[in-house]
Scaffold this active site. Structure first.
Site, PDB file in Angstrom:
ATOM      1  N   GLY A  41       0.814  -1.218   0.000  1.00 29.21           N
ATOM      2  CA  GLY A  41       0.000   0.000   0.000  1.00 29.21           C
ATOM      3  C   GLY A  41       0.843   1.262   0.000  1.00 29.21           C
ATOM      4  O   GLY A  41       0.537   2.226  -0.706  1.00 29.21           O
ATOM      5  N   CYS A  42       1.919   1.244   0.766  1.00 31.44           N
ATOM      6  CA  CYS A  42       2.782   2.422   0.846  1.00 31.44           C
ATOM      7  C   CYS A  42       3.547   2.635  -0.454  1.00 31.44           C
ATOM      8  O   CYS A  42       3.766   3.769  -0.870  1.00 31.44           O
ATOM      9  CB  CYS A  42       3.736   2.288   2.028  1.00 31.44           C
ATOM     10  SG  CYS A  42       2.859   2.202   3.612  1.00 31.44           S
ATOM     11  N   THR A  43       3.927   1.544  -1.107  1.00 35.67           N
ATOM     12  CA  THR A  43       4.603   1.649  -2.402  1.00 35.67           C
ATOM     13  C   THR A  43       3.655   2.249  -3.441  1.00 35.67           C
ATOM     14  O   THR A  43       4.041   3.152  -4.198  1.00 35.67           O
ATOM     15  CB  THR A  43       5.120   0.267  -2.854  1.00 35.67           C
ATOM     16  OG1 THR A  43       6.078  -0.192  -1.889  1.00 35.67           O
ATOM     17  CG2 THR A  43       5.757   0.333  -4.227  1.00 35.67           C
TER      18      THR A  43
END
Length: 153
Positions: A41-43
């Site tokens: 998700g952060c990527t």
């Protein structure tokens, strides 16, 4: 649109940047808090801000990502994604506490304390828009739309 003052913070970031909100008080910037480098998700979220970065620049808006990861982790994440903006390291949760983004979350049935994905648009030392509990799809585009709707700083 309710304004609140941006907390005064000084933290280190990638590229030997000193992130000092007092020095940014006459500028417009986006500060997005994310849980962990190199997670799916952060990527995706960070890549979305990267892909829209030229449009943020046209709107006179800098971008900073922030998590509790180390500078070494951030430098690797930044290089892997070829990010044109800096990532701020907050291992002591100074910014996380100041912005109130630390929450108890459920991970695999256990309660863990972590960053609630949150984004803030800051202009002239004031938080002018915030998103908490962010869902990644289309989020960066929503932030850009708000930034583009603002009068010049």
């Amino acid at each position: 649109m309710s304004l609140s003052p941006c907390p005064t913070l000084t933290l280190t970031g990638t590229g030997n940047v000193v992130f000092d909100t007092a020095n940014l008080s006459n500028q417009r910037f986006v500060l997005f808090f994310y849980p962990k480098d190199s997670t799916p998700g952060c990527t995706t979220e960070t890549s979305d801000f990267r892909d829209l970065y030229p449009q943020f620049l046209v709107a006179n808006c800098a971008i900073f990502g922030l998590s509790r990861d180390s500078l070494k982790s951030h430098e690797n994440f930044k290089a892997k994604l070829a990010l044109p903006f800096e990532l701020i390291s907050d291992p002591d949760e100074i910014a996380c506490e100041a912005f109130g983004v630390m929450k108890l979350k459920n991970m695999y049935g256990k309660q863990v304390r972590g960053i609630e994905r949150s984004t803030f648009v800051i202009q002239n030392g004031q938080i002018i828009q915030e998103w908490r509990g962010v869902k990644v799809p289309n989020h960066a585009a929503q932030v850009l739309a708000v930034v583009q709707s603002l009068p010049s700083p």
